[in-house]
Design a protein around this motif. Structure first.
Motif, PDB file in Angstrom:
ATOM      1  N   SER A  11       9.367   7.065  26.240  1.00  0.00           N
ATOM      2  CA  SER A  11       8.937   7.749  25.057  1.00  0.00           C
ATOM      3  C   SER A  11       8.508   9.097  25.524  1.00  0.00           C
ATOM      4  O   SER A  11       8.081   9.319  26.489  1.00  0.00           O
ATOM      5  CB  SER A  11       7.682   7.148  24.297  1.00  0.00           C
ATOM      6  OG  SER A  11       7.172   7.774  23.219  1.00  0.00           O
ATOM      7  N   SER A  71      -1.732   6.021  21.063  1.00  0.00           N
ATOM      8  CA  SER A  71      -1.317   5.396  19.984  1.00  0.00           C
ATOM      9  C   SER A  71      -0.886   6.227  18.707  1.00  0.00           C
ATOM     10  O   SER A  71      -0.589   5.642  17.401  1.00  0.00           O
ATOM     11  CB  SER A  71      -2.018   4.120  19.557  1.00  0.00           C
ATOM     12  OG  SER A  71      -3.470   4.569  19.082  1.00  0.00           O
ATOM     13  N   GLN A  72      -0.901   7.568  19.025  1.00  0.00           N
ATOM     14  CA  GLN A  72      -0.470   8.462  17.926  1.00  0.00           C
ATOM     15  C   GLN A  72       0.653   8.365  17.371  1.00  0.00           C
ATOM     16  O   GLN A  72       0.684   8.780  16.042  1.00  0.00           O
ATOM     17  CB  GLN A  72      -0.797   9.799  18.367  1.00  0.00           C
ATOM     18  CG  GLN A  72      -1.016  10.995  17.601  1.00  0.00           C
ATOM     19  CD  GLN A  72      -1.341  12.341  17.978  1.00  0.00           C
ATOM     20  OE1 GLN A  72      -1.635  12.191  19.214  1.00  0.00           O
ATOM     21  NE2 GLN A  72      -1.055  13.335  17.341  1.00  0.00           N
ATOM     22  N   THR A  73       1.890   7.845  17.901  1.00  0.00           N
ATOM     23  CA  THR A  73       3.040   8.018  17.413  1.00  0.00           C
ATOM     24  C   THR A  73       3.685   6.657  17.323  1.00  0.00           C
ATOM     25  O   THR A  73       3.269   5.931  16.510  1.00  0.00           O
ATOM     26  CB  THR A  73       4.064   8.957  18.434  1.00  0.00           C
ATOM     27  OG1 THR A  73       4.031   8.602  19.581  1.00  0.00           O
ATOM     28  CG2 THR A  73       3.199  10.397  18.271  1.00  0.00           C
ATOM     29  N   GLU A  74       4.769   6.312  17.983  1.00  0.00           N
ATOM     30  CA  GLU A  74       5.707   5.222  17.714  1.00  0.00           C
ATOM     31  C   GLU A  74       5.391   3.923  18.571  1.00  0.00           C
ATOM     32  O   GLU A  74       5.923   2.951  18.168  1.00  0.00           O
ATOM     33  CB  GLU A  74       7.205   5.637  17.975  1.00  0.00           C
ATOM     34  CG  GLU A  74       7.488   5.654  19.502  1.00  0.00           C
ATOM     35  CD  GLU A  74       7.353   6.732  19.806  1.00  0.00           C
ATOM     36  OE1 GLU A  74       8.252   7.241  20.775  1.00  0.00           O
ATOM     37  OE2 GLU A  74       6.425   7.430  19.536  1.00  0.00           O
ATOM     38  N   GLN A 104      -6.637   5.907  14.768  1.00  0.00           N
ATOM     39  CA  GLN A 104      -6.810   6.640  16.003  1.00  0.00           C
ATOM     40  C   GLN A 104      -7.163   5.662  17.064  1.00  0.00           C
ATOM     41  O   GLN A 104      -6.866   4.717  17.388  1.00  0.00           O
ATOM     42  CB  GLN A 104      -7.781   8.036  15.917  1.00  0.00           C
ATOM     43  CG  GLN A 104      -6.926   8.766  14.827  1.00  0.00           C
ATOM     44  CD  GLN A 104      -7.686  10.162  14.631  1.00  0.00           C
ATOM     45  OE1 GLN A 104      -8.534  10.588  15.589  1.00  0.00           O
ATOM     46  NE2 GLN A 104      -7.757  10.651  13.648  1.00  0.00           N
ATOM     47  N   HIS A 164      -0.179  14.011  22.691  1.00  0.00           N
ATOM     48  CA  HIS A 164      -0.615  12.851  21.749  1.00  0.00           C
ATOM     49  C   HIS A 164      -1.368  12.030  22.651  1.00  0.00           C
ATOM     50  O   HIS A 164      -0.994  11.844  23.803  1.00  0.00           O
ATOM     51  CB  HIS A 164       0.852  12.248  21.489  1.00  0.00           C
ATOM     52  CG  HIS A 164       1.653  13.042  20.456  1.00  0.00           C
ATOM     53  ND1 HIS A 164       2.933  12.952  20.457  1.00  0.00           N
ATOM     54  CD2 HIS A 164       1.278  13.865  19.533  1.00  0.00           C
ATOM     55  CE1 HIS A 164       3.409  13.870  19.526  1.00  0.00           C
ATOM     56  NE2 HIS A 164       2.414  14.547  18.957  1.00  0.00           N
ATOM     57  N   PHE A 168       6.976  10.805  23.189  1.00  0.00           N
ATOM     58  CA  PHE A 168       5.847  11.359  22.507  1.00  0.00           C
ATOM     59  C   PHE A 168       4.619  10.583  22.719  1.00  0.00           C
ATOM     60  O   PHE A 168       3.285  11.079  22.106  1.00  0.00           O
ATOM     61  CB  PHE A 168       6.271  11.039  20.866  1.00  0.00           C
ATOM     62  CG  PHE A 168       7.304  11.955  20.626  1.00  0.00           C
ATOM     63  CD1 PHE A 168       7.318  13.240  20.410  1.00  0.00           C
ATOM     64  CD2 PHE A 168       8.484  11.159  20.611  1.00  0.00           C
ATOM     65  CE1 PHE A 168       8.701  13.858  19.872  1.00  0.00           C
ATOM     66  CE2 PHE A 168       9.787  11.765  20.132  1.00  0.00           C
ATOM     67  CZ  PHE A 168       9.802  13.155  19.710  1.00  0.00           C
ATOM     68  N   THR A 169       4.486   9.512  23.175  1.00  0.00           N
ATOM     69  CA  THR A 169       3.377   8.768  23.249  1.00  0.00           C
ATOM     70  C   THR A 169       2.742   9.173  24.878  1.00  0.00           C
ATOM     71  O   THR A 169       3.299   8.950  25.910  1.00  0.00           O
ATOM     72  CB  THR A 169       3.631   7.118  23.821  1.00  0.00           C
ATOM     73  OG1 THR A 169       4.186   6.874  22.363  1.00  0.00           O
ATOM     74  CG2 THR A 169       2.349   6.504  23.791  1.00  0.00           C
ATOM     75  N   GLN A 174       5.375   0.358  17.376  1.00  0.00           N
ATOM     76  CA  GLN A 174       4.306   0.034  16.243  1.00  0.00           C
ATOM     77  C   GLN A 174       4.852  -0.563  15.047  1.00  0.00           C
ATOM     78  O   GLN A 174       6.292  -0.305  14.675  1.00  0.00           O
ATOM     79  CB  GLN A 174       3.675   1.251  15.987  1.00  0.00           C
ATOM     80  CG  GLN A 174       2.731   1.990  16.814  1.00  0.00           C
ATOM     81  CD  GLN A 174       1.949   3.042  16.453  1.00  0.00           C
ATOM     82  OE1 GLN A 174       1.590   3.357  15.101  1.00  0.00           O
ATOM     83  NE2 GLN A 174       1.349   3.926  17.272  1.00  0.00           N
ATOM     84  N   THR A 217       2.577  15.354  27.252  1.00  0.00           N
ATOM     85  CA  THR A 217       2.604  15.425  25.679  1.00  0.00           C
ATOM     86  C   THR A 217       1.046  15.537  25.303  1.00  0.00           C
ATOM     87  O   THR A 217       0.028  15.358  26.014  1.00  0.00           O
ATOM     88  CB  THR A 217       3.306  14.246  24.940  1.00  0.00           C
ATOM     89  OG1 THR A 217       3.185  14.267  23.530  1.00  0.00           O
ATOM     90  CG2 THR A 217       2.455  12.981  25.572  1.00  0.00           C
TER      91      THR A 217
END
Length: 276
Positions: A135, A187-190, A106, A184, A137-138, A96, A182
């Motif tokens: 990732s 597109s919540q994180t990086e 969101q 998440h 986190f995604t 991002q 995860t």
């Protein structure tokens, strides 16, 4: 490469979509995709149906193609018979950047990105390959998206990253290879979904749209279309020889006599195949 959508960039001040600055992602930096690519033939897919990922990887190595293993993703479903073979469609996530896309609105912006576009391009037998840079986190895909993928006839999913809604996805029965789970959303994180059906780097391996994927409990392997049939013919013979050697070992044979299968062991194998 062709942009999706016909919106023009504003001359001043930034664009708004649904009253948000995130609309700039759609209007100023439209996502891209490859308009045309060749899906593998039914013959290619069927030829590889009985070939394991390990055998495909080994045979490609012998052909001089050494980077075929998608490192990282493992089966979400741990059944010993998990296996898919099919043609790759690809989805690319990128980092991002605030002036392009930052995920602040969101999931409403995601519906205008390649995340939706690639799913609406799925045909029966396709394997979705997602490049998410490993990732942690995604959450690239969740229950609703995988559900739609299944309804479109998709065969399996390979993600160089994570998924969410794991229990629901297991219940759907869609074979998924990923690096973990995860809570998440995509597109919540990086990262954000940037392009689909373009060449991608997944787990250290190049995947182009239309490549074949063989995935089982050992992982996922990329097979170029022009190698599929000759690889399969050689691989099935190799697997038949290994089945013979395995049987002889189980019966008390010496390892050096039957693995690798050469000399007297090979003579015995050939005789067994000729009714001897």
């Amino acid at each position: 490469m062709h942009p999706i959508g016909d919106q023009e960039a504003p001359s001043t001040g930034g664009s708004r979509l649904n009253g948000t600055e995130e609309g700039r992602y759609v209007s100023m930096r439209a996502p891209v995709h490859t308009a045309d690519y060749v899906r593998p033939t039914d013959r290619m897919v069927e030829a590889l149906a009985g070939v394991s990922a390990a055998t495909a990887c080994a045979k490609l190595h012998q052909m001089g193609i050494t980077r075929t293993f998608i490192d990282g993703p493992v089966p979400l479903h741990r059944e010993p018979d998990v296996k898919v073979t099919g043609g790759a469609v690809t989805l690319q996530f990128l980092p991002q950047r605030e002036d392009v896309f930052n995920g602040a609105e969101q999931e409403d912006i995601e519906a205008k990105t390649p995340l939706w576009g690639v799913l609406e391009s799925i045909r029966p037998g396709d394997i979705l390959v997602v490049a998410a840079q490993g990732s942690h986190f995604t959450g690239c895909l969740g229950d609703m998206l995988v559900r739609y993928f299944k309804l479109r006839g998709g065969a399996g999913i390979v993600v160089d990253g994570r998924i969410r809604d794991a229990a629901r996805i297991r219940a759907l029965g869609v074979p998924v290879w990923c690096t973990g789970v995860t809570p998440h959303y995509a597109s919540q994180t990086e990262l954000f979904p940037a392009a689909y059906n373009v060449p991608v780097g997944v787990g250290g391996t190049l995947v182009t749209p239309g490549d074949l994927i063989v995935a089982d409990e050992d992982g996922a392997v990329v097979v170029p279309q022009d190698r599929a049939v000759p690889l399969a013919e050689d691989a099935l013979l190799h697997q038949d020889r290994e089945a013979f050697a395995r049987k002889r070992l189980d019966e008390g044979g010496r390892l050096s006599d039957y693995y690798p299968l050469t000399g007297a062991g090979m003579t015995e194998y050939l005789a067994s195949r000729n009714g001897g």
